[in-house]
Design a protein around this motif. Sequence first.
Motif, PDB file in Angstrom:
ATOM      1  N   UNK A 102       0.819  -1.216   0.000  1.00  0.00           N
ATOM      2  CA  UNK A 102       0.000   0.000   0.000  1.00  0.00           C
ATOM      3  C   UNK A 102       0.853   1.267   0.000  1.00  0.00           C
ATOM      4  N   UNK A 103       2.154   1.126   0.211  1.00  0.00           N
ATOM      5  CA  UNK A 103       3.033   2.296   0.248  1.00  0.00           C
ATOM      6  C   UNK A 103       3.749   2.535  -1.071  1.00  0.00           C
ATOM      7  N   UNK A 104       3.714   1.546  -1.972  1.00  0.00           N
ATOM      8  CA  UNK A 104       4.286   1.729  -3.295  1.00  0.00           C
ATOM      9  C   UNK A 104       5.773   1.484  -3.397  1.00  0.00           C
ATOM     10  N   UNK A 105       6.371   0.853  -2.375  1.00  0.00           N
ATOM     11  CA  UNK A 105       7.824   0.621  -2.415  1.00  0.00           C
ATOM     12  C   UNK A 105       8.193  -0.802  -2.832  1.00  0.00           C
ATOM     13  N   UNK A 106       7.191  -1.597  -3.181  1.00  0.00           N
ATOM     14  CA  UNK A 106       7.459  -2.957  -3.618  1.00  0.00           C
ATOM     15  C   UNK A 106       7.496  -3.984  -2.505  1.00  0.00           C
ATOM     16  N   UNK A 107       7.379  -3.549  -1.257  1.00  0.00           N
ATOM     17  CA  UNK A 107       7.372  -4.462  -0.123  1.00  0.00           C
ATOM     18  C   UNK A 107       5.927  -4.683   0.341  1.00  0.00           C
ATOM     19  N   UNK A 108       5.652  -5.890   0.832  1.00  0.00           N
ATOM     20  CA  UNK A 108       4.310  -6.209   1.324  1.00  0.00           C
ATOM     21  C   UNK A 108       4.132  -5.605   2.714  1.00  0.00           C
ATOM     22  N   UNK A 109       3.086  -4.806   2.862  1.00  0.00           N
ATOM     23  CA  UNK A 109       2.777  -4.144   4.127  1.00  0.00           C
ATOM     24  C   UNK A 109       1.663  -4.896   4.862  1.00  0.00           C
ATOM     25  N   UNK A 110       1.613  -4.708   6.171  1.00  0.00           N
ATOM     26  CA  UNK A 110       0.553  -5.281   6.995  1.00  0.00           C
ATOM     27  C   UNK A 110      -0.480  -4.205   7.308  1.00  0.00           C
ATOM     28  N   UNK A 111      -1.750  -4.511   7.059  1.00  0.00           N
ATOM     29  CA  UNK A 111      -2.829  -3.544   7.259  1.00  0.00           C
ATOM     30  C   UNK A 111      -3.828  -4.136   8.248  1.00  0.00           C
ATOM     31  N   UNK A 112      -4.058  -3.420   9.339  1.00  0.00           N
ATOM     32  CA  UNK A 112      -4.911  -3.909  10.418  1.00  0.00           C
ATOM     33  C   UNK A 112      -6.077  -2.943  10.665  1.00  0.00           C
ATOM     34  N   UNK A 113      -7.200  -3.511  11.061  1.00  0.00           N
ATOM     35  CA  UNK A 113      -8.240  -2.754  11.747  1.00  0.00           C
ATOM     36  C   UNK A 113      -8.273  -3.255  13.179  1.00  0.00           C
ATOM     37  N   UNK A 114      -8.166  -2.338  14.117  1.00  0.00           N
ATOM     38  CA  UNK A 114      -8.271  -2.718  15.519  1.00  0.00           C
ATOM     39  C   UNK A 114      -9.440  -1.954  16.128  1.00  0.00           C
ATOM     40  N   UNK A 115      -9.922  -2.440  17.242  1.00  0.00           N
ATOM     41  CA  UNK A 115     -11.025  -1.782  17.925  1.00  0.00           C
ATOM     42  C   UNK A 115     -11.248  -2.395  19.291  1.00  0.00           C
ATOM     43  N   UNK A 116     -12.273  -1.908  19.968  1.00  0.00           N
ATOM     44  CA  UNK A 116     -12.638  -2.408  21.280  1.00  0.00           C
ATOM     45  C   UNK A 116     -14.061  -2.956  21.257  1.00  0.00           C
ATOM     46  N   UNK A 117     -14.325  -3.915  22.143  1.00  0.00           N
ATOM     47  CA  UNK A 117     -15.677  -4.461  22.288  1.00  0.00           C
ATOM     48  C   UNK A 117     -16.217  -4.047  23.657  1.00  0.00           C
ATOM     49  N   UNK A 118     -16.906  -2.919  23.724  1.00  0.00           N
ATOM     50  CA  UNK A 118     -17.322  -2.383  25.029  1.00  0.00           C
ATOM     51  C   UNK A 118     -18.378  -3.222  25.730  1.00  0.00           C
ATOM     52  N   UNK A 119     -19.099  -4.064  24.979  1.00  0.00           N
ATOM     53  CA  UNK A 119     -20.162  -4.874  25.590  1.00  0.00           C
ATOM     54  C   UNK A 119     -19.769  -6.339  25.742  1.00  0.00           C
ATOM     55  N   UNK A 120     -18.473  -6.597  25.706  1.00  0.00           N
ATOM     56  CA  UNK A 120     -17.999  -7.951  25.929  1.00  0.00           C
ATOM     57  C   UNK A 120     -17.555  -8.645  24.649  1.00  0.00           C
ATOM     58  N   UNK A 121     -16.770  -9.708  24.771  1.00  0.00           N
ATOM     59  CA  UNK A 121     -16.153 -10.364  23.613  1.00  0.00           C
ATOM     60  C   UNK A 121     -17.136 -11.024  22.659  1.00  0.00           C
ATOM     61  N   UNK A 122     -18.334 -11.362  23.135  1.00  0.00           N
ATOM     62  CA  UNK A 122     -19.305 -12.016  22.255  1.00  0.00           C
ATOM     63  C   UNK A 122     -20.207 -11.018  21.527  1.00  0.00           C
ATOM     64  N   UNK A 123     -20.136  -9.741  21.904  1.00  0.00           N
ATOM     65  CA  UNK A 123     -20.957  -8.727  21.247  1.00  0.00           C
ATOM     66  C   UNK A 123     -20.398  -8.424  19.860  1.00  0.00           C
ATOM     67  N   UNK A 124     -21.278  -8.255  18.868  1.00  0.00           N
ATOM     68  CA  UNK A 124     -20.789  -7.928  17.525  1.00  0.00           C
ATOM     69  C   UNK A 124     -20.406  -6.463  17.360  1.00  0.00           C
ATOM     70  N   UNK A 125     -20.730  -5.628  18.354  1.00  0.00           N
ATOM     71  CA  UNK A 125     -20.463  -4.194  18.232  1.00  0.00           C
ATOM     72  C   UNK A 125     -19.008  -3.895  18.571  1.00  0.00           C
ATOM     73  N   UNK A 126     -18.385  -3.046  17.722  1.00  0.00           N
ATOM     74  CA  UNK A 126     -16.985  -2.648  17.922  1.00  0.00           C
ATOM     75  C   UNK A 126     -16.915  -1.127  17.895  1.00  0.00           C
TER      76      UNK A 126
END
Length: 243
Positions: A26-50
């Motif tokens: 994604x940076x255009x330098x020819x190297x493979x980059x790692x792309x993450x989405x992170x977040x929190x689950x305020x209503x517990x680990x089984x809740x689908x809301x992030x």
Amino acid sequence: MNYSSYFWRELKSNGFIIVDFKQGDVTGDGYIDNVYLVGKKPYGPTSPFVDNITLIVQDGKTCEFTKITLEVNGGYGPTIFLGDFTKNEVDDILISIDSGGSGGYAFYYIYSMMDNIPNRIFYFEDFNEEYTYDVIYQDNYQVKVIEKNTGDTYTIDIKYKGDEYLSEIYNDDGTLKEPIEGWVNPLGGLYPVDFRRDGSYELYATRSIAGRYNADGLGVVQVSLEWNGKEFEPFFETVGIFG
């Protein structure tokens, strides 16, 4: 110190989890980059809301991190798609988050990370504000959908809605009992499609048309967009009805 390990330990200690992960240049330098989405689950680990959804890009060459906070960062099913939208043969980052609301709308962002510089090239709020519509019921069982910028007008024949529905709002001679206006909901779907079959992606956007209330669906505004070198612009628009 292993900066990468420290970075992730700090995120984890603050309650963040990884909700999606992709790899690509994604940076255009020819190297493979790692792309993450992170977040929190305020209503517990089984809740689908992030919430606190955040984009993180780790440069594949230097291993350094870039963190991007999203304006609207709470919802359901957050995902990443990597693809070239700007026709430069470098992956861009499409982020999709469902709102969970009754209107079926969602939050979308596209970022370019060329040379490790974050550049937001699509923002759902800008799209919603730029493309606005009037939805006006007419006599003889028709609804006009008018795109305000261009004046383009679409006519939906709503006789398919059935006698019970029509009798609530029309007289026997097909005239309206009173003026009625509907609306077009915010962006509900944004899909990468390689319409040109050239290896780069265009966008297919959908917005639902509501009548007297949200569940009173009349159809869908469908807009196809492509990158013009500076921004995404429409090249095709239609209105579809439910079959």
